[in-house]
Design an enzyme around this catalytic site. Structure first.
Site, PDB file in Angstrom:
ATOM      1  N   ALA A  68       0.857  -1.189  -0.076  1.00  0.00           N
ATOM      2  CA  ALA A  68      -0.096   0.046  -0.029  1.00  0.00           C
ATOM      3  C   ALA A  68       0.929   1.333  -0.070  1.00  0.00           C
ATOM      4  O   ALA A  68       2.065   1.264   0.525  1.00  0.00           O
ATOM      5  CB  ALA A  68      -0.875  -0.164   1.184  1.00  0.00           C
ATOM      6  N   GLY A 111       0.901  -5.047   0.968  1.00  0.00           N
ATOM      7  CA  GLY A 111      -0.417  -5.073   0.047  1.00  0.00           C
ATOM      8  C   GLY A 111      -0.117  -5.949  -1.370  1.00  0.00           C
ATOM      9  O   GLY A 111      -0.973  -6.421  -1.876  1.00  0.00           O
ATOM     10  N   GLU A 114      -0.388  -9.492  -0.507  1.00  0.00           N
ATOM     11  CA  GLU A 114      -1.927  -9.811  -0.222  1.00  0.00           C
ATOM     12  C   GLU A 114      -2.829  -9.679  -1.312  1.00  0.00           C
ATOM     13  O   GLU A 114      -3.807 -10.477  -1.608  1.00  0.00           O
ATOM     14  CB  GLU A 114      -2.490  -8.441   0.756  1.00  0.00           C
ATOM     15  CG  GLU A 114      -1.635  -8.646   2.222  1.00  0.00           C
ATOM     16  CD  GLU A 114      -1.884  -7.516   3.108  1.00  0.00           C
ATOM     17  OE1 GLU A 114      -1.237  -6.558   2.701  1.00  0.00           O
ATOM     18  OE2 GLU A 114      -2.662  -7.515   3.923  1.00  0.00           O
ATOM     19  N   GLU A 134       4.897  -4.873   7.084  1.00  0.00           N
ATOM     20  CA  GLU A 134       3.945  -3.896   7.801  1.00  0.00           C
ATOM     21  C   GLU A 134       4.543  -3.629   9.381  1.00  0.00           C
ATOM     22  O   GLU A 134       4.533  -2.599   9.835  1.00  0.00           O
ATOM     23  CB  GLU A 134       2.485  -4.284   7.710  1.00  0.00           C
ATOM     24  CG  GLU A 134       1.671  -4.011   6.641  1.00  0.00           C
ATOM     25  CD  GLU A 134       1.895  -5.650   5.855  1.00  0.00           C
ATOM     26  OE1 GLU A 134       2.719  -6.465   6.214  1.00  0.00           O
ATOM     27  OE2 GLU A 134       1.250  -5.511   4.930  1.00  0.00           O
TER      28      GLU A 134
HETATM   29  N1  CAA Z   1       4.615   3.179  -0.736  1.00  0.00           N
HETATM   30  C1  CAA Z   1       5.180   4.305  -1.282  1.00  0.00           C
HETATM   31  N2  CAA Z   1       6.107   4.658  -1.827  1.00  0.00           N
HETATM   32  C2  CAA Z   1       6.742   3.528  -2.036  1.00  0.00           C
HETATM   33  C3  CAA Z   1       6.455   2.236  -1.515  1.00  0.00           C
HETATM   34  C4  CAA Z   1       5.205   1.916  -1.087  1.00  0.00           C
HETATM   35  N3  CAA Z   1       4.782   0.977  -0.185  1.00  0.00           N
HETATM   36  N4  CAA Z   1       7.529   1.204  -1.985  1.00  0.00           N
HETATM   37  C5  CAA Z   1       8.342   1.886  -2.693  1.00  0.00           C
HETATM   38  N5  CAA Z   1       8.064   3.244  -2.769  1.00  0.00           N
HETATM   39  C6  CAA Z   1       8.855   4.182  -3.303  1.00  0.00           C
HETATM   40  C7  CAA Z   1       9.975   4.731  -2.741  1.00  0.00           C
HETATM   41  O1  CAA Z   1       9.571   5.535  -1.513  1.00  0.00           O
HETATM   42  C8  CAA Z   1      10.867   5.405  -3.818  1.00  0.00           C
HETATM   43  O2  CAA Z   1      10.307   6.508  -4.304  1.00  0.00           O
HETATM   44  P1  CAA Z   1      11.164   7.996  -4.256  1.00  0.00           P
HETATM   45  O3  CAA Z   1      12.243   7.552  -5.253  1.00  0.00           O
HETATM   46  O4  CAA Z   1      10.359   9.069  -4.260  1.00  0.00           O
HETATM   47  O5  CAA Z   1      11.938   7.997  -2.930  1.00  0.00           O
HETATM   48  C9  CAA Z   1      10.554   4.495  -5.030  1.00  0.00           C
HETATM   49  O6  CAA Z   1       9.383   3.772  -4.618  1.00  0.00           O
HETATM   50  C10 CAA Z   1      11.466   3.486  -5.458  1.00  0.00           C
HETATM   51  O7  CAA Z   1      11.940   2.641  -4.033  1.00  0.00           O
HETATM   52  P2  CAA Z   1      13.270   2.485  -3.109  1.00  0.00           P
HETATM   53  O8  CAA Z   1      13.948   3.743  -3.613  1.00  0.00           O
HETATM   54  O9  CAA Z   1      13.056   2.316  -1.903  1.00  0.00           O
HETATM   55  O10 CAA Z   1      13.606   1.184  -4.034  1.00  0.00           O
HETATM   56  P3  CAA Z   1      14.737   0.114  -3.393  1.00  0.00           P
HETATM   57  O11 CAA Z   1      15.070  -0.564  -4.617  1.00  0.00           O
HETATM   58  O12 CAA Z   1      15.774   0.727  -2.698  1.00  0.00           O
HETATM   59  O13 CAA Z   1      13.806  -0.634  -2.225  1.00  0.00           O
HETATM   60  C11 CAA Z   1      11.732  -1.908  -1.510  1.00  0.00           C
HETATM   61  C12 CAA Z   1      12.684  -1.492  -2.718  1.00  0.00           C
HETATM   62  C13 CAA Z   1      12.748  -2.631  -0.670  1.00  0.00           C
HETATM   63  C14 CAA Z   1      10.607  -2.564  -2.202  1.00  0.00           C
HETATM   64  C15 CAA Z   1      11.377  -0.564  -0.704  1.00  0.00           C
HETATM   65  O14 CAA Z   1      10.989   0.430  -1.709  1.00  0.00           O
HETATM   66  C16 CAA Z   1      10.598  -0.925   0.370  1.00  0.00           C
HETATM   67  O15 CAA Z   1      10.939  -1.192   1.278  1.00  0.00           O
HETATM   68  N6  CAA Z   1       9.202  -0.307   0.227  1.00  0.00           N
HETATM   69  C17 CAA Z   1       8.104  -0.407   1.120  1.00  0.00           C
HETATM   70  C18 CAA Z   1       7.786  -2.092   1.478  1.00  0.00           C
HETATM   71  C19 CAA Z   1       6.698  -1.919   2.427  1.00  0.00           C
HETATM   72  O16 CAA Z   1       6.856  -1.702   3.784  1.00  0.00           O
HETATM   73  N7  CAA Z   1       5.314  -2.335   2.350  1.00  0.00           N
HETATM   74  C20 CAA Z   1       4.265  -2.121   2.978  1.00  0.00           C
HETATM   75  C21 CAA Z   1       3.322  -1.111   3.004  1.00  0.00           C
HETATM   76  S1  CAA Z   1       2.045  -1.100   3.854  1.00  0.00           S
HETATM   77  C22 CAA Z   1       0.899  -2.084   3.429  1.00  0.00           C
HETATM   78  O17 CAA Z   1       0.994  -2.618   2.583  1.00  0.00           O
HETATM   79  C23 CAA Z   1      -0.182  -2.335   4.177  1.00  0.00           C
HETATM   80  C24 CAA Z   1      -1.193  -3.536   3.775  1.00  0.00           C
HETATM   81  O18 CAA Z   1      -1.234  -4.177   4.494  1.00  0.00           O
HETATM   82  C25 CAA Z   1      -2.012  -3.274   2.744  1.00  0.00           C
END
Ligand code: CAA
Length: 260
Positions: A68, A111, A114, A134
């Site tokens: 998400a 998400g 999921e 999460e």
């Molecule tokens: N939400 C918003 N933006 C996100 C995102 C997310 N879940 N995941 C990645 N992005 C964005 C980053 O912020 C980044 O944007 P900027 O360039 O503007 O900073 C862009 O996508 C590229 O990401 P990274 O630079 O972080 O890429 P990376 O290759 O270094 O890392 C990754 C990849 C490991 C997937 C890392 O992006 C990450 O950890 N993302 C978040 C994963 C996460 O925590 N997901 C759970 C979200 S909460 C949820 O999903 C609740 C639910 O149950 C539905």
């Protein structure tokens, strides 16, 4: 009728397969509200279309979906989340009657994981990564992960992934029962397309009823599920496709499905 235009997904159809590709590369396909609305709208339209027998959901090579959209949620209050019933709309995706094939490449986190768990057949590229991170954000899964992961992979694996936030690779995800098949990354698109086209080529009443009946296994006690299965089996004898399928077998030819 003019086709709807979407900002966060690409939509196309061919050979009875409706294809939805998540398309927010700058955010690794993070599922913001607009993406959710568009995916659900496109999938619902395919679900209502007699010429579509399967839906194929894909992301990009780097990310199926990285979860998400955290940036959209960061400042929300509990009252706002509750009032909007945040993520409720995904239940419309889970309730689709048309079989959904997910082609998972790269990150399927939060998400994204999921969403894959909501699909009926999950084909993963060998480099795919699944996770429910999460807990690292001070929250828990909110799109069904705690329930669907526990049902498909069992309590021990669900607790491990959800409490530690650890990622699992495609091979482990397949061993856990989260994934139907793992193929080389380069073969993912072709394999998922083949599977979706194969499902879409079958009798639509039969595939719809099969999906509904298997899904009931997660909701009902065994005796109730077995009774449902028998009744569904009986009911399919009202379809043109049952008569055609069995006649074709006897006549040693391929069935010509009416999808009715
Ligand atoms: N939400 C918003 N933006 C996100 C995102 C997310 N879940 N995941 C990645 N992005 C964005 C980053 O912020 C980044 O944007 P900027 O360039 O503007 O900073 C862009 O996508 C590229 O990401 P990274 O630079 O972080 O890429 P990376 O290759 O270094 O890392 C990754 C990849 C490991 C997937 C890392 O992006 C990450 O950890 N993302 C978040 C994963 C996460 O925590 N997901 C759970 C979200 S909460 C949820 O999903 C609740 C639910 O149950 C539905």
């Amino acid at each position: 009728m003019t086709e709807p235009t979407y900002a966060t997904i690409k939509v196309s159809s061919a050979k009875r397969v409706g294809r939805i590709q998540l398309n927010r590369p700058a955010a690794l396909n993070a599922l913001d509200e607009r993406t959710m609305d568009e995916v659900v709208a496109a999938a619902t339209a395919f679900d209502a279309d007699d010429s579509v027998g399967a839906i194929l959901l894909a992301g990009s090579q780097k990310a199926f979906a990285a979860g998400a959209d955290i940036k959209e949620m960061v400042d929300k209050s509990a009252a706002e989340m509750r009032a909007a019933d945040w993520f409720r709309r995904w239940e419309d995706f889970a309730a689709l009657r048309t079989p959904v094939v997910a082609a998972v490449s790269g990150y399927a986190l939060g998400g994204g994981c999921e969403l894959a768990l909501m699909a009926d057949v999950v084909i993963a590229g060998s480099g795919a990564t699944f996770g429910q991170p999460e807990i690292n954000l001070g929250v828990i899964p909110g799109m069904g992960g705690s329930q669907r992961l526990a049902r498909s992979a069992g309590k021990a694996k669900a607790m491990d992934m959800i409490l530690t936030g650890r990622h699992v690779d495609a091979a482990e995800a397949e061993r856990m029962g989260m994934v139907s098949r793992v193929v080389e990354d380069g073969e993912l698109e072709a394999e998922a397309k083949t599977v979706a086209e194969l499902i879409a080529s079958k009798s639509k009443p039969a595939t719809q009823v099969a999906k509904e009946t298997v899904a009931a296994a997660f909701e009902t006690p065994l005796q109730q599920g077995l009774l449902l299965e028998r009744r569904q089996f009986h009911a399919l004898f009202s379809t043109e496709d049952q008569a055609e399928g069995m006649a074709a077998f006897q006549e040693k030819r391929k069935p010509r499905w009416q999808h009715r």
